[in-house]
Design a protein around this motif. Structure first.
Motif, PDB file in Angstrom:
ATOM      1  N   LYS A 129      -0.259  13.197  14.000  1.00  0.00           N
ATOM      2  CA  LYS A 129      -0.667  11.909  13.707  1.00  0.00           C
ATOM      3  C   LYS A 129      -0.041  11.131  14.997  1.00  0.00           C
ATOM      4  O   LYS A 129      -0.584  10.265  15.388  1.00  0.00           O
ATOM      5  N   ILE A 130       1.171  11.208  14.813  1.00  0.00           N
ATOM      6  CA  ILE A 130       2.131  10.752  15.852  1.00  0.00           C
ATOM      7  C   ILE A 130       1.376  10.967  17.442  1.00  0.00           C
ATOM      8  O   ILE A 130       1.513   9.928  18.250  1.00  0.00           O
ATOM      9  N   TRP A 131       1.427  12.295  17.609  1.00  0.00           N
ATOM     10  CA  TRP A 131       1.027  12.546  19.177  1.00  0.00           C
ATOM     11  C   TRP A 131      -0.219  11.808  19.214  1.00  0.00           C
ATOM     12  O   TRP A 131      -0.567  11.185  20.298  1.00  0.00           O
ATOM     13  N   HIS A 132      -1.232  12.003  18.130  1.00  0.00           N
ATOM     14  CA  HIS A 132      -2.607  11.322  18.460  1.00  0.00           C
ATOM     15  C   HIS A 132      -2.580  10.004  18.859  1.00  0.00           C
ATOM     16  O   HIS A 132      -3.212   9.379  19.686  1.00  0.00           O
ATOM     17  N   THR A 133      -1.668   9.250  18.067  1.00  0.00           N
ATOM     18  CA  THR A 133      -1.593   7.855  18.066  1.00  0.00           C
ATOM     19  C   THR A 133      -0.793   7.392  19.594  1.00  0.00           C
ATOM     20  O   THR A 133      -1.096   6.416  20.221  1.00  0.00           O
ATOM     21  N   ALA A 177       8.499  10.365  12.490  1.00  0.00           N
ATOM     22  CA  ALA A 177       7.850  10.909  11.199  1.00  0.00           C
ATOM     23  C   ALA A 177       8.463  10.335  10.070  1.00  0.00           C
ATOM     24  O   ALA A 177       7.919  10.652   8.816  1.00  0.00           O
ATOM     25  N   PHE A 178       9.938   9.845  10.008  1.00  0.00           N
ATOM     26  CA  PHE A 178      10.346   9.524   8.925  1.00  0.00           C
ATOM     27  C   PHE A 178      10.397   8.168   8.521  1.00  0.00           C
ATOM     28  O   PHE A 178      10.719   7.445   9.583  1.00  0.00           O
ATOM     29  N   GLY A 179      10.491   7.633   7.248  1.00  0.00           N
ATOM     30  CA  GLY A 179      10.672   6.371   7.139  1.00  0.00           C
ATOM     31  C   GLY A 179      10.379   5.990   5.657  1.00  0.00           C
ATOM     32  O   GLY A 179       9.996   7.012   4.809  1.00  0.00           O
ATOM     33  N   SER A 180       9.899   4.959   5.548  1.00  0.00           N
ATOM     34  CA  SER A 180       9.502   4.585   3.944  1.00  0.00           C
ATOM     35  C   SER A 180       8.143   5.248   3.635  1.00  0.00           C
ATOM     36  O   SER A 180       7.604   5.636   2.526  1.00  0.00           O
ATOM     37  N   ALA A 181       7.493   5.628   4.730  1.00  0.00           N
ATOM     38  CA  ALA A 181       6.210   6.421   4.512  1.00  0.00           C
ATOM     39  C   ALA A 181       6.242   7.572   5.683  1.00  0.00           C
ATOM     40  O   ALA A 181       6.378   7.308   7.166  1.00  0.00           O
ATOM     41  N   ASP A 182       6.267   8.790   5.242  1.00  0.00           N
ATOM     42  CA  ASP A 182       6.322   9.839   6.251  1.00  0.00           C
ATOM     43  C   ASP A 182       4.840  10.174   6.881  1.00  0.00           C
ATOM     44  O   ASP A 182       3.844   9.907   6.407  1.00  0.00           O
ATOM     45  N   VAL A 187       2.161   1.236  12.154  1.00  0.00           N
ATOM     46  CA  VAL A 187       3.481   1.655  11.922  1.00  0.00           C
ATOM     47  C   VAL A 187       4.030   2.287  13.137  1.00  0.00           C
ATOM     48  O   VAL A 187       5.197   1.880  13.713  1.00  0.00           O
ATOM     49  N   ILE A 188       3.289   3.243  13.848  1.00  0.00           N
ATOM     50  CA  ILE A 188       3.765   4.186  14.801  1.00  0.00           C
ATOM     51  C   ILE A 188       4.070   3.143  15.967  1.00  0.00           C
ATOM     52  O   ILE A 188       4.955   3.278  16.637  1.00  0.00           O
ATOM     53  N   TRP A 189       2.793   2.519  16.346  1.00  0.00           N
ATOM     54  CA  TRP A 189       2.823   1.866  17.819  1.00  0.00           C
ATOM     55  C   TRP A 189       3.616   0.569  17.697  1.00  0.00           C
ATOM     56  O   TRP A 189       4.161   0.087  18.674  1.00  0.00           O
ATOM     57  N   ASN A 190       3.394  -0.131  16.477  1.00  0.00           N
ATOM     58  CA  ASN A 190       4.108  -1.602  16.588  1.00  0.00           C
ATOM     59  C   ASN A 190       5.569  -1.646  15.993  1.00  0.00           C
ATOM     60  O   ASN A 190       6.079  -2.486  16.115  1.00  0.00           O
ATOM     61  N   ILE A 191       5.998  -0.497  15.277  1.00  0.00           N
ATOM     62  CA  ILE A 191       7.138  -0.666  14.458  1.00  0.00           C
ATOM     63  C   ILE A 191       8.269   0.505  15.153  1.00  0.00           C
ATOM     64  O   ILE A 191       9.227   0.188  15.731  1.00  0.00           O
ATOM     65  N   ARG A 192       7.907   1.755  14.877  1.00  0.00           N
ATOM     66  CA  ARG A 192       8.711   3.054  14.919  1.00  0.00           C
ATOM     67  C   ARG A 192       8.834   3.368  16.397  1.00  0.00           C
ATOM     68  O   ARG A 192       9.923   3.309  16.830  1.00  0.00           O
ATOM     69  N   PHE A 193       7.869   3.286  17.335  1.00  0.00           N
ATOM     70  CA  PHE A 193       7.769   3.583  18.543  1.00  0.00           C
ATOM     71  C   PHE A 193       8.905   2.535  19.625  1.00  0.00           C
ATOM     72  O   PHE A 193       9.497   3.172  20.287  1.00  0.00           O
ATOM     73  N   PRO A 194       8.271   1.394  19.355  1.00  0.00           N
ATOM     74  CA  PRO A 194       9.365   0.386  20.315  1.00  0.00           C
ATOM     75  C   PRO A 194      10.765   0.367  19.625  1.00  0.00           C
ATOM     76  O   PRO A 194      11.647   0.051  20.566  1.00  0.00           O
ATOM     77  N   ARG A 195      10.869   0.599  18.446  1.00  0.00           N
ATOM     78  CA  ARG A 195      12.389   0.502  17.794  1.00  0.00           C
ATOM     79  C   ARG A 195      13.155   1.734  18.451  1.00  0.00           C
ATOM     80  O   ARG A 195      14.363   1.521  18.766  1.00  0.00           O
ATOM     81  N   THR A 206      -5.418   3.706  19.351  1.00  0.00           N
ATOM     82  CA  THR A 206      -6.397   2.798  19.100  1.00  0.00           C
ATOM     83  C   THR A 206      -6.105   2.015  17.867  1.00  0.00           C
ATOM     84  O   THR A 206      -6.912   0.981  17.552  1.00  0.00           O
ATOM     85  N   LEU A 207      -5.064   2.273  17.247  1.00  0.00           N
ATOM     86  CA  LEU A 207      -4.482   1.424  15.955  1.00  0.00           C
ATOM     87  C   LEU A 207      -5.652   1.325  15.024  1.00  0.00           C
ATOM     88  O   LEU A 207      -6.059   0.185  14.506  1.00  0.00           O
ATOM     89  N   ARG A 208      -6.290   2.303  14.474  1.00  0.00           N
ATOM     90  CA  ARG A 208      -7.444   2.223  13.671  1.00  0.00           C
ATOM     91  C   ARG A 208      -6.963   1.883  11.890  1.00  0.00           C
ATOM     92  O   ARG A 208      -7.785   1.411  11.263  1.00  0.00           O
TER      93      ARG A 208
END
Length: 332
Positions: A42-46, A32-37, A59-67, A51-53
């Motif tokens: 939204k996190i749960w839904h993603t 939830a935290f970063g350059s854009a909160d 940001v969630i799926w390709n950056i924060r979650f794998p990191r 679907t990466l709409r």
């Protein structure tokens, strides 16, 4: 099993589950935290329907979650490696960095990154060889009619300094190639994504399974060499096997995240103070707590001085060094 033992084991299992819950909460909340909160909804839904709409989905799926997954795996690996080394070396102050294991993996990794960059895919296995060699070197130097905690620390500091000088020499002689190696040495998770998850996950699964299979031996070993031998445990064989497992876990973490210190020292010690020395509970407890702490530390590094990112290795050193000094004063 007596009623008291059942109650104690139930308490230990409860603590392990609490640590697991903390790790899962850290994985989700830190996104939830970063350059854009981003909102938790939204996190749960993603996560449930990637679907990466829009940009936030990306940001969630390709950056924060794998990191965060990489951070959790690295934290678990280093914490379990530290717990194993503390049992094998009979020293509560042992961890992969202090006893030179991380430095061995680091030197091997830097050699590949600087001298043979096209062979980068070999870094995890080469780092394992370097970590195991460093651990065996420390063990050999510290052995004199048995192992003593003070000798382990002194030998580890000497080996880490020696290997660190090798890393520094490479950085000096190959100054035009050191940018990537420098960031790797500090210990950070910047730009880590799914490729690093795929590289690290198999090593983590194999290493943790081997560690848990050896948990009974570690518990017996913690009773002392004479007692362990009396119970039929091959002490030196166990030390070698479990040292190899610790080196494997530490090297895989170092190969992806660089030289992150204090995780293997602080986390097992905190877990041991709560759970005790029953390693079938201590190892999973250390793994889950290590995952939670490193995810939280990485999040702090991302948001405290945004847009500047502080590597997680610096965050861990900031909090871990005072804890290490407290341990030294308490055990003095």
């Amino acid at each position: 099993m007596t009623g008291t033992a059942k109650t104690r084991n139930a308490w230990r299992m409860t603590v392990v589950l609490v640590f697991l819950g903390a790790a899962l909460a850290a994985l989700v909340l830190s996104m939830a935290f970063g350059s854009a909160d981003i909102t938790i909804a939204k996190i749960w839904h993603t996560l449930w329907s990637p679907t990466l709409r829009d940009t936030q989905d990306m940001v969630i799926w390709n950056i924060r979650f794998p990191r965060n997954i990489v951070a959790a795996l690295v934290g678990a690996n280093l914490a379990v490696a530290g717990a194993i080394l503390q049992a094998v070396m009979k020293n509560p102050l042992a961890d992969p960095q202090i006893v030179g294991v991380s430095s061995g993996a680091g030197l091997a990794g830097v050699i590949i990154l600087i001298l043979f960059p096209s062979w980068e895919y070999l870094v995890p296995m080469v780092a394992f060889v370097g970590a195991l060699a460093a651990a065996l070197m420390v063990y050999a130097l510290a052995w004199r009619n048995g192992i003593r905690p003070t000798r382990i620390i002194l030998a580890g500091v000497a080996v880490a300094a020696f290997l660190g000088s090798g890393i520094s020499a490479l950085l000096v002689f190959y100054g035009d190639r050191v940018q990537g190696a420098l960031l790797w040495m500090v210990g950070g998770l910047s730009a880590r994504s799914w490729p690093q998850v795929y590289v690290l996950a198999p090593y983590t699964v194999i290493g943790l399974i081997l560690a848990f299979l050896g948990s009974r031996r570690l518990t017996i070993l913690s009773l002392g060499d004479e007692t362990a031998k009396g119970l039929g445990l091959p002490v030196e064989q166990t030390r070698f096997m479990m040292t190899a497992v610790a080196a494997f876990l530490a090297a895989s973490a170092v190969s992806v995240a660089g030289l992150i210190g204090f995780v293997g020292l602080v986390i097992p010690h905190i877990a041991r103070m709560i759970i005790g020395t029953e390693y079938r509970f201590l190892l999973p407890g250390s793994a889950f707590l290590g995952a939670a702490v490193l995810v939280v530390s990485d999040t702090l590094g991302r948001v405290l001085f945004s847009p500047v990112e502080v590597p997680v290795g610096i965050i861990m050193a900031f909090f871990g060094a005072p804890f290490f000094l407290w341990l030294l004063r308490r055990d003095a």
